[in-house]
Design a protein around this motif. Structure first.
Motif, short mmCIF file in Angstrom:
data_model
loop_
_atom_site.label_atom_id
_atom_site.label_comp_id
_atom_site.label_asym_id
_atom_site.label_seq_id
_atom_site.Cartn_x
_atom_site.Cartn_y
_atom_site.Cartn_z
N VAL A 194 5.73 20.92 -15.23
CA VAL A 194 5.65 22.37 -14.75
C VAL A 194 5.71 22.12 -13.17
O VAL A 194 5.46 20.82 -12.52
N ALA A 195 5.98 23.01 -12.60
CA ALA A 195 6.42 22.87 -11.11
C ALA A 195 5.40 22.82 -9.99
O ALA A 195 5.67 21.87 -9.04
N SER A 196 4.44 23.41 -10.07
CA SER A 196 3.34 23.49 -9.12
C SER A 196 1.91 23.35 -9.73
O SER A 196 1.42 23.46 -10.81
N TYR A 197 1.12 22.66 -8.91
CA TYR A 197 -0.26 22.29 -8.99
C TYR A 197 -1.01 22.63 -7.85
O TYR A 197 -0.72 22.30 -6.64
N LYS A 198 -2.33 23.55 -7.99
CA LYS A 198 -3.22 23.55 -7.03
C LYS A 198 -4.29 24.19 -7.53
O LYS A 198 -4.62 24.81 -8.53
N ASP A 199 -5.55 23.61 -6.96
CA ASP A 199 -7.11 24.05 -7.45
C ASP A 199 -7.10 24.05 -9.06
O ASP A 199 -7.80 24.72 -9.56
N GLY A 200 -6.67 22.69 -9.51
CA GLY A 200 -7.01 22.35 -10.88
C GLY A 200 -6.16 23.00 -12.04
O GLY A 200 -6.16 22.92 -12.98
N LYS A 201 -5.12 23.96 -11.29
CA LYS A 201 -4.26 24.89 -12.20
C LYS A 201 -2.79 24.29 -11.98
O LYS A 201 -2.22 24.23 -10.96
N ALA A 202 -2.17 23.87 -13.15
CA ALA A 202 -0.61 23.47 -13.18
C ALA A 202 0.05 24.62 -13.71
O ALA A 202 -0.15 25.04 -14.88
N HIS A 203 1.23 25.30 -13.32
CA HIS A 203 1.84 26.24 -13.82
C HIS A 203 3.41 26.28 -13.44
O HIS A 203 3.83 25.47 -12.61
N LEU A 204 4.24 27.12 -13.68
CA LEU A 204 5.55 27.63 -13.60
C LEU A 204 6.59 26.48 -14.44
O LEU A 204 6.28 25.30 -13.96
N ASN A 205 7.38 27.00 -15.07
CA ASN A 205 8.39 26.01 -15.65
C ASN A 205 9.18 25.27 -14.52
O ASN A 205 9.67 25.90 -13.51
N GLU A 244 0.99 -1.19 0.09
CA GLU A 244 -0.04 -0.13 0.06
C GLU A 244 0.82 1.28 -0.02
O GLU A 244 0.33 2.20 -0.58
N TRP A 245 1.91 1.06 0.68
CA TRP A 245 3.04 2.43 0.50
C TRP A 245 3.53 2.44 -0.98
O TRP A 245 3.51 3.73 -1.25
N ILE A 246 3.76 1.36 -1.65
CA ILE A 246 4.28 1.46 -2.89
C ILE A 246 3.12 2.04 -3.78
O ILE A 246 3.39 2.89 -4.80
N ALA A 247 1.98 1.57 -3.58
CA ALA A 247 0.79 2.07 -4.20
C ALA A 247 0.57 3.53 -4.02
O ALA A 247 0.24 4.23 -5.11
N SER A 248 0.75 4.14 -2.70
CA SER A 248 0.67 5.47 -2.41
C SER A 248 1.69 6.22 -3.27
O SER A 248 1.17 7.44 -4.17
N ALA A 249 2.74 5.66 -3.41
CA ALA A 249 3.73 6.43 -4.38
C ALA A 249 3.48 6.61 -5.84
O ALA A 249 3.46 7.31 -6.49
N ARG A 250 2.74 5.30 -6.25
CA ARG A 250 2.49 5.42 -7.56
C ARG A 250 1.46 6.34 -7.94
O ARG A 250 1.72 6.64 -8.92
N ARG A 251 0.63 6.32 -6.98
CA ARG A 251 -0.72 7.26 -7.29
C ARG A 251 0.09 8.61 -7.56
O ARG A 251 -0.38 9.54 -8.44
N ALA A 252 0.90 8.99 -6.71
CA ALA A 252 1.44 10.09 -6.81
C ALA A 252 2.13 10.40 -8.16
O ALA A 252 2.40 11.50 -8.80
N LEU A 253 3.11 9.68 -8.56
CA LEU A 253 3.81 9.37 -9.85
C LEU A 253 2.52 9.69 -11.09
O LEU A 253 2.81 10.42 -12.00
N ASP A 254 1.63 9.14 -10.74
CA ASP A 254 0.67 8.96 -12.08
C ASP A 254 0.01 10.34 -11.96
O ASP A 254 -0.27 10.92 -13.10
N PHE A 255 -0.27 11.15 -10.80
CA PHE A 255 -0.70 12.45 -10.83
C PHE A 255 0.10 13.34 -11.59
O PHE A 255 -0.22 14.12 -12.13
N VAL A 256 1.80 13.39 -11.16
CA VAL A 256 2.52 14.09 -11.68
C VAL A 256 2.49 14.14 -13.12
O VAL A 256 2.55 15.01 -14.03
N ARG A 257 2.53 12.73 -13.77
CA ARG A 257 2.48 12.46 -15.22
C ARG A 257 1.44 12.83 -15.69
O ARG A 257 1.54 13.20 -17.07
N THR A 258 0.00 12.81 -15.17
CA THR A 258 -1.09 13.22 -16.05
C THR A 258 -1.48 14.58 -15.84
O THR A 258 -1.92 15.22 -16.67
N ARG A 259 -0.81 15.26 -14.78
CA ARG A 259 -1.44 16.74 -14.75
C ARG A 259 -0.14 17.77 -14.78
O ARG A 259 -0.53 18.74 -14.87
N MET A 260 1.00 17.31 -14.61
CA MET A 260 2.16 18.07 -14.29
C MET A 260 3.33 17.79 -15.63
O MET A 260 4.39 18.55 -15.44
N TRP A 261 2.95 16.84 -16.40
CA TRP A 261 3.96 16.84 -17.47
C TRP A 261 3.18 17.17 -18.81
O TRP A 261 2.04 16.45 -19.18
#
Length: 561
Positions: free
Chosen positions: A338-349, A315-332
Motif C-alpha cells: 500500500v502506498a501511504s501510511y499515517k496515524d496508524g492507517k495504511a491505505h491506497l493501492n 548506523e546509517w545502514i541500520a536506519s535504512a533497515r528500520r525503514a525497510l522493516d517498517f514498510v514490510r510490517t505495516r505497508m505490505w
C-alpha cells in the motif's frame, strides 16, 4: 463520467499573486459547467485522444541497442552546464540527481572527466549554497536563483536520499572533505528529523513557519552576535556572509558559504554552529508532512544504505533497515504494497514507483548485509511488478496496477521528473535481480522496457537519465561479485570494496556456514582461503580470486574473458 475539464497546480485560499481564491475559482468552474457542457464534452474527447497518443509504442522491429542516446544526453547536459556555479541552466535551479548520477557513471565507465566535473562542481556549489541547510543539514527543494543561494525552503525526502548517495560517490573520487561533511550532516538530519519512532521516514518539511516562508532559517547579524563569543562571531560573519548586504527579501540573511574557512577557525565555527542550531530549535518549526510513502522511503533507504557502505557507517545502514522493516510490517499487506501510511492507517493501492524504487533499495541493502529474507522479499516485489504492472504486449510498466480503480488514462512514464522514472528503475532493478537469482523472466522484462523507450531516447534524449543508466546495463551487463569467507575477513573485504567507485558492480558478501537456500548463482562453495571472490559479467566468469588487490583490479575491468 470522470473526464477532467479543468486543472491547475496551486490554488490559494484567498485571492493573491494574481490568482483567484479557491472559493471564487469553484464558483467560476460551476458556471462553466452549467453554461458550456457541449464544449466541455468536445474537449474531453480531444483529451482522451491525446492521452491515447502519448503512450510509447513498440517499434516495428526490435531495436539494436547502442550507447548513442547516452552520449547525446551527456552532450545536452554539457551544453546547459553552468561551469562556474554548477547545475544546468539558469534560475530556478533544481538538483537533478539522476543527471548527476549519469555523469558520475560516465566517469567511472569511460574516464569522462568533464562529466565528473559537472557532477562534482554542482554538488560542491550546492553544499556551499543556501539550498543546503548550513546548520542542520539536508537540501531544500530548489534554488530560486542561479547561485544556489536562496531556496524554496521546503525540504523533500525524495531529494535528500538520492543526493546522500551521490555525495558518497563523488567523495570516493574527489576525496574532498566538504562532500563527506555534507553527507554526514544530511544523514544526521534524516535520522533526527525525518525518521519516525516506528522507523519509516516522513515525507517533507514545509517552507513556512508562522505563515512566512524561510522564517525558521534566516538570521540578522544582531541575533547571531548575541549568541556567540566575539571570536566565534568574527568567523561566522566572514564565512556565512553576514558582513554583506541582506540576501533574503532585503531584510534578513540566509546562511551560505561566502568565504572559505581556514583550518585554524574550524573549531570556532563548529562551536558557533552548535549554538546557532540550538537557538534555532527554539523557534516555531516548519510543519512536517508525516505521511510515510513507500516510494520516497525507498529512495531514502537506497541513499542511506549506499552512503553507509561507502563511509562505513553502520548506523546509517541500520536506519535504512528500520525503514525497510517498517514498510514490510505495516505497508505490505496480503502480498501487495500500500502506498501511504499515517496515524496508524495504511491505505491506497501502491504504484509502479513504490515497487520499482523499493526493489532498487533492496538491491543496495542486500549489498550492505545479505539476507535471504530480503532477497525473497525482492522476488515477491518483482512478481507483483510483472503480474500487476507490466504491459505484456509491448513491454514497459504502467504506473497503476491492473487491480487499480479505472482512470481516464493509464500512463506509462519513461521520463524522470523530480524522482527517477519508475520504468527506468524497474528495468535497472529487475536486471540486477535477474543476475542475483538466475530468473530469466526478470531480465526479459527489463530488456523489453529499455527497448520500448529506446526509439524515443534516440530522438529526444533529454530527461531520460535514469533510463540511460538502464540502457547501459542492458548493453553491457554489470559485474556481479560474490564473496564467501570467514566473517571478520569477509567484512574487511566488503568494506574496502565499498570504497571503490564500482557503480556497475553488485557485491554480495556471504559468511561461511551461515546462509542456506541460496539460488545457484550465489551458492558458492566454502574454500580453504579466508575469503574468495567470484566475479561474473553476464555469462562470463573468472576463476575464484583469493587476493583482494587482484579482485579490485578485476572489478575495474569493463570486460573480461
Amino acid at each position: 463520467d470522470g473526464t477532467p475539464f479543468f486543472g491547475g497546480t496551486y490554488f490559494p485560499k484567498t485571492a493573491r499573486y494574481g490568482m483567484p481564491g479557491f472559493v471564487e475559482l469553484l464558483e467560476r468552474i460551476a458556471a462553466i459547467w452549467r453554461e458550456k457542457q457541449p464544449e466541455i464534452a468536445q474537449q474531453g474527447e480531444q483529451l482522451r485522444g491525446v492521452f491515447g497518443r502519448v503512450l510509447p509504442r513498440a517499434a516495428a522491429r526490435r531495436p539494436a541497442l547502442e550507447r548513442a542516446p547516452v552520449a547525446a544526453l551527456l552532450e545536452n547536459l554539457r551544453a546547459s552546464f553552468d561551469v562556474r556555479l554548477g547545475g544546468f541552466g539558469g534560475a530556478p535551479k533544481f538538483p537533478h540527481p539522476t543527471d548527476l548520477e549519469l555523469c558520475l557513471r560516465a566517469y567511472a565507465r569511460a574516464g569522462d572527466h568533464q562529466a565528473l566535473d559537472m557532477a562534482s562542481t554542482t554538488l560542491l556549489r550546492m553544499c556551499e549554497g543556501g539550498i543546503y541547510d548550513q546548520l542542520g543539514g539536508g537540501f531544500c527543494r530548489y534554488s530560486v536563483d542561479a547561485q544556489w543561494m536562496i531556496p524554496h525552503f521546503e525540504k523533500m525526502l525524495y531529494d535528500n536520499g538520492p543526493l546522500l548517495g551521490l555525495l558518497a560517490d563523488v567523495w570516493l573520487v574527489k576525496g574532498e572533505r566538504r562532500f563527506a561533511q555534507c553527507a554526514e550532516e544530511t544523514a544526521a538530519w534524516m535520522m533526527r528529523e525525518m525518521q519516525s519512532p516506528e522507523g519509516g521516514y516522513y515525507s517533507s518539511l514545509d517552507a513556512d513557519s508562522e505563515h512566512e516562508e524561510g522564517k525558521y532559517y534566516v538570521w540578522t547579524p544582531e541575533e547571531v552576535r548575541a549568541l556567540l563569543t566575539a571570536e566565534e562571531f568574527a568567523v561566522v560573519e566572514m564565512h556565512y556572509g553576514l558582513d554583506t548586504p541582506p540576501n533574503f527579501e532585503e531584510r534578513a540573511w540566509h546562511l551560505y558559504v561566502a568565504k572559505p574557512l581556514s583550518a585554524a577557525d574550524e573549531a570556532l565555527l563548529a562551536a558557533a554552529r552548535a549554538k546557532l542550531l540550538a537557538a534555532r530549535a527554539l523557534r516555531v518549526r516548519p510543519g512536517r508532512d508525516e505521511k510515510v510513502l513507500v516510494s520516497w522511503n525507498a529512495l531514502a533507504m537506497r541513499g542511506m544504505a549506499h552512503a553507509g557502505r561507502v563511509f562505513g557507517r553502520d548506523e546509517w545502514i541500520a536506519s535504512a533497515r528500520r525503514a525497510l522493516d517498517f514498510v514490510r510490517t505495516r505497508m505490505w499487506q496480503d502480498g501487495h504494497l500500500v502506498a501511504s501510511y499515517k496515524d496508524g492507517k495504511a491505505h491506497l493501492n501502491a504504484y509502479l514507483d513504490d515497487y520499482a524504487f523499493l526493489l532498487a533499495a533492496l538491491i543496495e541493502l542486500l549489498q550492505a548485509r545479505f539476507s535471504t529474507t530480503d532477497l525473497e522479499f525482492a522476488e515477491h516485489l518483482a512478481e507483483v511488478l510483472l503480474e500487476q504492472f507490466e504491459d505484456r504486449e509491448v513491454g514497459g510498466f504502467f504506473f497503476t496496477s491492473r487491480d487499480h480503480e479505472t482512470l481516464i488514462h493509464r500512463p506509462k512514464p519513461g521520463h524522470d521528473n523530480a524522482t527517477p522514472s519508475g520504468n527506468a528503475l524497474a528495468a535497472w532493478a529487475l536486471g540486477r535481480l535477474a543476475a542475483l537469482t538466475g530468473e530469466d523472466r526478470y531480465a526479459r522484462a527489463a530488456e523489453r522496457t529499455v527497448e520500448l523507450y529506446y526509439p524515443t531516447m534516440r530522438e529526444y534524449p533529454g530527461g531520460f537519465a535514469a533510463m540511460a543508466i538502464a540502457l547501459e546495463e542492458a548493453i553491457a551487463p554489470p559485474a556481479q561479485l560474490v564473496l564467501r569467507g570467514e566473517p571478520a575477513e569477509l567484512a574487511r573485504w566488503a568494506a574496502e570494496l565499498a570504497r571503490e567507485l564500482l557503480p556497475d558492480t553488485t557485491v554480495i558478501a556471504l559468511p561461511n556456514g551461515g546462509t542456506r537456500g541460496l539460488p545457484p548463482v550465489l551458492d558458492k562453495p566454502e574454500r580453504p582461503e579466508p575469503v574468495n571472490g567470484w566475479m561474473c559479467r553476464g555469462v562470463t566468469c573468472l576463476e575464484p580470486v583469493a587476493d583482494l588487490t587482484e579482485l579490485k583490479a578485476a572489478c575495474k575491468q569493463p570486460a573480461f574473458g
